[in-house]
Motif scaffolding. Structure first.
Motif, PDB file in Angstrom:
ATOM      1  N   UNK A 140      53.973  48.203  33.714  1.00  0.00           N
ATOM      2  CA  UNK A 140      53.288  49.118  34.574  1.00  0.00           C
ATOM      3  C   UNK A 140      52.102  48.825  33.580  1.00  0.00           C
ATOM      4  N   UNK A 141      51.136  49.112  34.657  1.00  0.00           N
ATOM      5  CA  UNK A 141      49.995  49.175  34.473  1.00  0.00           C
ATOM      6  C   UNK A 141      49.410  50.620  34.703  1.00  0.00           C
ATOM      7  N   UNK A 142      48.567  51.332  34.514  1.00  0.00           N
ATOM      8  CA  UNK A 142      47.547  52.170  34.782  1.00  0.00           C
ATOM      9  C   UNK A 142      46.261  51.998  34.051  1.00  0.00           C
ATOM     10  N   UNK A 143      45.640  51.306  35.117  1.00  0.00           N
ATOM     11  CA  UNK A 143      44.222  50.893  34.637  1.00  0.00           C
ATOM     12  C   UNK A 143      42.918  52.223  34.888  1.00  0.00           C
ATOM     13  N   UNK A 144      43.653  53.479  35.859  1.00  0.00           N
ATOM     14  CA  UNK A 144      41.955  54.147  35.742  1.00  0.00           C
ATOM     15  C   UNK A 144      42.479  54.828  34.552  1.00  0.00           C
ATOM     16  N   UNK A 145      43.441  54.694  33.832  1.00  0.00           N
ATOM     17  CA  UNK A 145      43.502  55.250  32.225  1.00  0.00           C
ATOM     18  C   UNK A 145      42.935  54.272  31.213  1.00  0.00           C
ATOM     19  N   UNK A 146      42.560  53.465  31.230  1.00  0.00           N
ATOM     20  CA  UNK A 146      42.103  52.400  30.264  1.00  0.00           C
ATOM     21  C   UNK A 146      40.979  53.177  30.114  1.00  0.00           C
ATOM     22  N   UNK A 147      40.734  53.759  28.441  1.00  0.00           N
ATOM     23  CA  UNK A 147      39.114  53.650  28.132  1.00  0.00           C
ATOM     24  C   UNK A 147      38.197  52.949  28.591  1.00  0.00           C
ATOM     25  N   UNK A 148      36.513  53.995  29.232  1.00  0.00           N
ATOM     26  CA  UNK A 148      35.869  53.268  29.619  1.00  0.00           C
ATOM     27  C   UNK A 148      34.831  52.061  29.115  1.00  0.00           C
ATOM     28  N   UNK A 149      35.331  52.208  27.878  1.00  0.00           N
ATOM     29  CA  UNK A 149      34.251  51.413  27.002  1.00  0.00           C
ATOM     30  C   UNK A 149      34.747  50.004  27.062  1.00  0.00           C
ATOM     31  N   UNK A 150      36.096  49.804  27.462  1.00  0.00           N
ATOM     32  CA  UNK A 150      37.089  48.800  27.609  1.00  0.00           C
ATOM     33  C   UNK A 150      37.284  48.200  29.163  1.00  0.00           C
ATOM     34  N   UNK A 151      37.426  48.878  29.686  1.00  0.00           N
ATOM     35  CA  UNK A 151      37.060  48.244  30.896  1.00  0.00           C
ATOM     36  C   UNK A 151      36.332  47.787  31.592  1.00  0.00           C
ATOM     37  N   UNK A 152      34.925  48.432  31.328  1.00  0.00           N
ATOM     38  CA  UNK A 152      33.445  47.645  31.715  1.00  0.00           C
ATOM     39  C   UNK A 152      33.207  46.311  31.220  1.00  0.00           C
ATOM     40  N   UNK A 153      34.193  46.272  30.015  1.00  0.00           N
ATOM     41  CA  UNK A 153      34.254  44.342  29.593  1.00  0.00           C
ATOM     42  C   UNK A 153      34.913  43.874  30.514  1.00  0.00           C
ATOM     43  N   UNK A 154      36.177  44.036  31.386  1.00  0.00           N
ATOM     44  CA  UNK A 154      37.150  43.313  32.038  1.00  0.00           C
ATOM     45  C   UNK A 154      35.878  43.324  33.291  1.00  0.00           C
ATOM     46  N   UNK A 155      35.310  44.218  33.983  1.00  0.00           N
ATOM     47  CA  UNK A 155      34.782  44.236  35.046  1.00  0.00           C
ATOM     48  C   UNK A 155      33.481  43.376  34.906  1.00  0.00           C
ATOM     49  N   UNK A 156      32.726  43.260  33.867  1.00  0.00           N
ATOM     50  CA  UNK A 156      31.909  42.066  33.628  1.00  0.00           C
ATOM     51  C   UNK A 156      31.975  40.518  34.023  1.00  0.00           C
ATOM     52  N   UNK A 157      32.814  40.584  33.639  1.00  0.00           N
ATOM     53  CA  UNK A 157      33.763  39.198  34.250  1.00  0.00           C
ATOM     54  C   UNK A 157      33.927  38.228  35.886  1.00  0.00           C
ATOM     55  N   UNK A 158      33.634  37.414  35.228  1.00  0.00           N
ATOM     56  CA  UNK A 158      33.454  36.512  34.501  1.00  0.00           C
ATOM     57  C   UNK A 158      32.560  36.167  34.089  1.00  0.00           C
ATOM     58  N   UNK A 159      31.180  36.761  33.956  1.00  0.00           N
ATOM     59  CA  UNK A 159      29.748  36.794  33.776  1.00  0.00           C
ATOM     60  C   UNK A 159      30.115  36.909  32.708  1.00  0.00           C
ATOM     61  N   UNK A 160      31.396  37.906  31.584  1.00  0.00           N
ATOM     62  CA  UNK A 160      30.921  38.192  30.133  1.00  0.00           C
ATOM     63  C   UNK A 160      32.499  36.845  29.470  1.00  0.00           C
ATOM     64  N   UNK A 161      33.058  36.716  30.707  1.00  0.00           N
ATOM     65  CA  UNK A 161      33.539  35.933  29.901  1.00  0.00           C
ATOM     66  C   UNK A 161      35.354  36.421  28.850  1.00  0.00           C
ATOM     67  N   UNK A 162      35.139  37.782  28.580  1.00  0.00           N
ATOM     68  CA  UNK A 162      36.210  39.092  28.475  1.00  0.00           C
ATOM     69  C   UNK A 162      37.424  38.772  29.583  1.00  0.00           C
ATOM     70  N   UNK A 163      38.561  38.203  28.562  1.00  0.00           N
ATOM     71  CA  UNK A 163      39.906  38.970  29.831  1.00  0.00           C
ATOM     72  C   UNK A 163      41.237  38.944  28.897  1.00  0.00           C
TER      73      UNK A 163
END
Length: 223
Positions: A140-163
Motif C-alpha cells: 500500500x503506497x501513500x504518494x502524498x506522503x512522499x518527500x517533495x524532492x523525491x516525488x518531483x524526480x518521479x514526476x519529471x519522468x520519462x524526461x529524467x529517466x528516473x523510475x
C-alpha cells in the motif's frame, strides 16, 4: 511424525504458503505430484540417522519453493552454517523459501515492477494505492506522503529517466523499493542508500526502510 497422510498434508500446506504461484492453485501445491511430495517428505521426516540429517543439500521439488538445511534455536534464530562445536541449543532442520526468480532481460527479473506511473497520476494525490506483489505481499503506497524532492524526480519522468521500482532482496526475495536513476544506477530502499534488510520486519506487516509512506503485509495465512 509417522502418519503419511499428515506428512503429505503438512508439506502441501507449506508449499502453498511459500510458493509465489497464486494462492490455492494447483501450481502452488506442486500439482500434488507424488514423486515431488515424496522427495520432500523423505528429506523432512525420514532422511535422518541418529537424529542427524543424512542429506544436507538445498533442493527444489516444485512450486518454486527452495528447501535449505539449517540450524535452529528455540528462540527462532536460524543459521545456514554449522554452529561452533559445543554451542548448545541448535537443532537441525529445513527452511522453505521462495526459489530464485527467473531472469527476464539483462539484469531485470520477474520480481522487478515499475510503479512510477502509479504515483505520478492526479488520482494518486488523494487515494492510497494497493498492489499484489509476487502473489505473496500486499503493498500500500501513500504518494502524498512522499518527500517533495523525491516525488518531483518521479514526476519529471520519462524526461529524467528516473523510475520507482519494486524489486526484491537477495535473501528470501522480500519486497523492497528501489530508485533507478537516469544513469541506470540503483538506490535501494530509497533514502537509506541500500541494505539487505528490505522491509522492516515486524510480524507479518510493516513499512519499508527509508519510506514510511509505503506499507506491506503478508497476503497469506498459514491456517
Amino acid at each position: 511424525m509417522k502418519d503419511t497422510f499428515v506428512q503429505r498434508s503438512a508439506v502441501i500446506q507449506i508449499l502453498r504458503f511459500v510458493s509465489p504461484n497464486p494462492w490455492g492453485s494447483r501450481a502452488a501445491e506442486g500439482f500434488r505430484k507424488s514423486d515431488s511430495l515424496n522427495r520432500i517428505i523423505f528429506a523432512l521426516f525420514d532422511n535422518a540417522s541418529d537424529g542427524s540429517l543424512v542429506e544436507t543439500t538445498a533442493f527444489s521439488a516444485g512450486s518454486h519453493v527452495l528447501w535449505s538445511p539449517v540450524y535452529v534455536r528455540p528462540d527462532g534464530q536460524i543459521k545456514h552454517t554449522k554452529p561452533i562445536p559445543g554451542a548448545g541449543g541448535w537443532t537441525e532442520g529445513w527452511l522453505a523459501s521462495r526459489s530464485p526468480p527467473y531472469k527476464i532481460t539483462g539484469s531485470a527479473t520477474e520480481l522487478e515492477t515499475d510503479i512510477t506511473p502509479l504515483i505520478i497520476g492526479e488520482k494518486s494525490l488523494a487515494d492510497p494505492i494497493g498492489m499484489l506483489y509476487d502473489n505473496r505481499f500486499v503493498l500500500t503506497l501513500h504518494p502524498w506522503e512522499i518527500p517533495t524532492e523525491v516525488l518531483e524526480r518521479f514526476r519529471a519522468s520519462p524526461t529524467s529517466g528516473c523510475r520507482l521500482l519494486v524489486t526484491a532482496t537477495k535473501k528470501y526475495f522480500l519486497p523492497r523499493l528501489t530508485f533507478r536513476l537516469s544513469s541506470g544506477d540503483m538506490i535501494e530502499d530509497i533514502e537509506t542508500g541500500g541494505s539487505e534488510s528490505g522491509p522492516n520486519m515486524s510480524g507479518s506487516s510493516g513499512t519499508f526502510a527509508g519510506a514510511d509512506w509505503a506499507h506491506w503485509k503478508l497476503a497469506r495465512s498459514f491456517e
